[in-house]
Design a protein around this motif. Sequence first.
Motif, PDB file in Angstrom:
ATOM      1  N   THR A 105       0.804  -1.189   0.038  1.00 31.60           N
ATOM      2  CA  THR A 105      -0.067   0.139   0.020  1.00 31.60           C
ATOM      3  C   THR A 105       1.003   1.218   0.007  1.00 31.60           C
ATOM      4  O   THR A 105       0.475   2.394  -0.472  1.00 31.60           O
ATOM      5  CB  THR A 105      -0.957   0.071   1.185  1.00 31.60           C
ATOM      6  OG1 THR A 105      -0.209  -0.193   2.317  1.00 31.60           O
ATOM      7  CG2 THR A 105      -2.027  -1.220   1.194  1.00 31.60           C
TER       8      THR A 105
ATOM      9  N   SER B 198      -5.587  -5.113  -1.018  1.00 29.30           N
ATOM     10  CA  SER B 198      -5.262  -3.750  -1.024  1.00 29.30           C
ATOM     11  C   SER B 198      -5.378  -2.872   0.112  1.00 29.30           C
ATOM     12  O   SER B 198      -5.320  -1.855   0.152  1.00 29.30           O
ATOM     13  CB  SER B 198      -5.398  -3.212  -2.549  1.00 29.30           C
ATOM     14  OG  SER B 198      -5.086  -3.794  -3.559  1.00 29.30           O
ATOM     15  N   SER B 199      -6.171  -3.697   1.198  1.00 29.69           N
ATOM     16  CA  SER B 199      -6.805  -2.837   2.255  1.00 29.69           C
ATOM     17  C   SER B 199      -6.513  -3.891   3.494  1.00 29.69           C
ATOM     18  O   SER B 199      -6.601  -5.097   3.436  1.00 29.69           O
ATOM     19  CB  SER B 199      -7.997  -2.335   2.151  1.00 29.69           C
ATOM     20  OG  SER B 199      -9.044  -3.501   1.844  1.00 29.69           O
ATOM     21  N   GLU B 200      -6.664  -3.132   4.688  1.00 39.17           N
ATOM     22  CA  GLU B 200      -6.589  -3.870   5.979  1.00 39.17           C
ATOM     23  C   GLU B 200      -8.132  -4.521   6.148  1.00 39.17           C
ATOM     24  O   GLU B 200      -8.330  -5.745   6.487  1.00 39.17           O
ATOM     25  CB  GLU B 200      -6.378  -3.137   7.026  1.00 39.17           C
ATOM     26  CG  GLU B 200      -6.323  -3.725   8.434  1.00 39.17           C
ATOM     27  CD  GLU B 200      -5.027  -4.426   8.749  1.00 39.17           C
ATOM     28  OE1 GLU B 200      -5.224  -5.470   9.306  1.00 39.17           O
ATOM     29  OE2 GLU B 200      -4.108  -4.191   8.015  1.00 39.17           O
ATOM     30  N   GLN B 201      -9.205  -4.035   5.553  1.00 36.28           N
ATOM     31  CA  GLN B 201     -10.384  -4.538   5.461  1.00 36.28           C
ATOM     32  C   GLN B 201     -10.473  -6.040   4.806  1.00 36.28           C
ATOM     33  O   GLN B 201     -10.748  -7.126   5.197  1.00 36.28           O
ATOM     34  CB  GLN B 201     -11.393  -3.794   5.075  1.00 36.28           C
ATOM     35  CG  GLN B 201     -11.863  -2.335   6.234  1.00 36.28           C
ATOM     36  CD  GLN B 201     -10.303  -1.310   5.729  1.00 36.28           C
ATOM     37  OE1 GLN B 201      -9.714  -1.226   4.842  1.00 36.28           O
ATOM     38  NE2 GLN B 201     -10.560  -0.596   6.612  1.00 36.28           N
ATOM     39  N   ASP B 202     -10.029  -6.004   3.656  1.00 39.00           N
ATOM     40  CA  ASP B 202      -9.966  -7.288   2.866  1.00 39.00           C
ATOM     41  C   ASP B 202      -9.105  -8.259   3.286  1.00 39.00           C
ATOM     42  O   ASP B 202      -9.440  -9.359   3.388  1.00 39.00           O
ATOM     43  CB  ASP B 202      -9.223  -6.878   1.470  1.00 39.00           C
ATOM     44  CG  ASP B 202     -10.218  -6.116   0.628  1.00 39.00           C
ATOM     45  OD1 ASP B 202     -11.515  -6.100   1.017  1.00 39.00           O
ATOM     46  OD2 ASP B 202     -10.083  -5.296  -0.283  1.00 39.00           O
TER      47      ASP B 202
ATOM     48  N   TYR C 180      -3.471  -3.814  -7.863  1.00 35.98           N
ATOM     49  CA  TYR C 180      -4.322  -3.042  -6.993  1.00 35.98           C
ATOM     50  C   TYR C 180      -5.526  -2.932  -7.317  1.00 35.98           C
ATOM     51  O   TYR C 180      -5.811  -3.570  -8.481  1.00 35.98           O
ATOM     52  CB  TYR C 180      -3.515  -1.492  -6.881  1.00 35.98           C
ATOM     53  CG  TYR C 180      -2.031  -1.527  -6.399  1.00 35.98           C
ATOM     54  CD1 TYR C 180      -1.805  -1.552  -5.082  1.00 35.98           C
ATOM     55  CD2 TYR C 180      -1.065  -1.746  -7.464  1.00 35.98           C
ATOM     56  CE1 TYR C 180      -0.482  -1.415  -4.549  1.00 35.98           C
ATOM     57  CE2 TYR C 180       0.373  -1.566  -6.869  1.00 35.98           C
ATOM     58  CZ  TYR C 180       0.483  -1.500  -5.681  1.00 35.98           C
ATOM     59  OH  TYR C 180       1.738  -1.493  -5.146  1.00 35.98           O
TER      60      TYR C 180
ATOM     61  N   ARG D 147     -10.428  -6.952  -5.190  1.00 39.69           N
ATOM     62  CA  ARG D 147      -9.708  -8.068  -4.635  1.00 39.69           C
ATOM     63  C   ARG D 147      -9.956  -9.377  -5.595  1.00 39.69           C
ATOM     64  O   ARG D 147     -11.091  -9.288  -6.098  1.00 39.69           O
ATOM     65  CB  ARG D 147     -10.389  -8.250  -3.264  1.00 39.69           C
ATOM     66  CG  ARG D 147      -9.695  -9.571  -2.425  1.00 39.69           C
ATOM     67  CD  ARG D 147     -10.448  -9.763  -1.021  1.00 39.69           C
ATOM     68  NE  ARG D 147     -11.901 -10.415  -1.474  1.00 39.69           N
ATOM     69  CZ  ARG D 147     -12.710 -10.451  -0.311  1.00 39.69           C
ATOM     70  NH1 ARG D 147     -12.554  -9.998   0.781  1.00 39.69           N
ATOM     71  NH2 ARG D 147     -13.977 -10.985  -0.707  1.00 39.69           N
TER      72      ARG D 147
END
Length: 236
Positions: free
Chosen positions: A33, A128-132, A220, A223
């Motif tokens: 990221t 590409s993110s903490e949530q995913d 990027y 998902r």
Amino acid sequence: QTFIVGFVIAMVLYMTLLIYGVSTMRSVLEEKTAHIVEILVSSLRPVHLLLGKILGVAAVGLTQYLIWMVTGGLVAGYGTALASAISPQGIPFKLQVPESLLAYMVIFFLTGYFLYASLFASVGAVVSSEQDAQQLQMPVMSPLILSVILLNVVLRDPNSTTSVVLSMVPFFAPLLMLVRIAFQTPPFWQIALSIGLLVVTTLGVVWFASRIYRVGILMYGKRPSLVEILRWARYS
């Protein structure tokens, strides 16, 4: 004493595998990221970057194990001396941990860590993110959590057929086989077979994870689906 040693070692191994596996995933995600990984892969191959990251975190884990063992030895020595001074007639309880058990603990930590860290690194590479990452990490964590649930089976009868079979499964072996060794050491061929299957599976998972990692770290946006991830593993 046997119950305490076996249970504590299993919990320590579970926590360290989980903590350092998640740390590996977050490290990969942070580099991705922050767009640091583009600079890194221009200087070395992605598989070398993956192995270097896994080895670096493993060194941290082994250092922490060493600190715990040295501290535990010092505390135990001080406690023994204090108990002798208070009660010269004898020490009512003395905890003994065989050196072979500590050696097996290091072996199962290293093999189990490489197995799970590779999977966690793959998760960090494809998102590409903490949530995913939090959503995808559950399938990787599930075998570890299931290993803790299955500890009851091994604790009831370490030498039952069910316990033997479960301790041979590579994703369960780091915890279940170690608990069997702590409670009642099984035949050496069972320990060797469990470690052998774990090593072979770990090598296969590392190879598979490196195939995903080399593509995922430069991807990027949305998902990817499971089909897309499997397609990445087939890229030459």
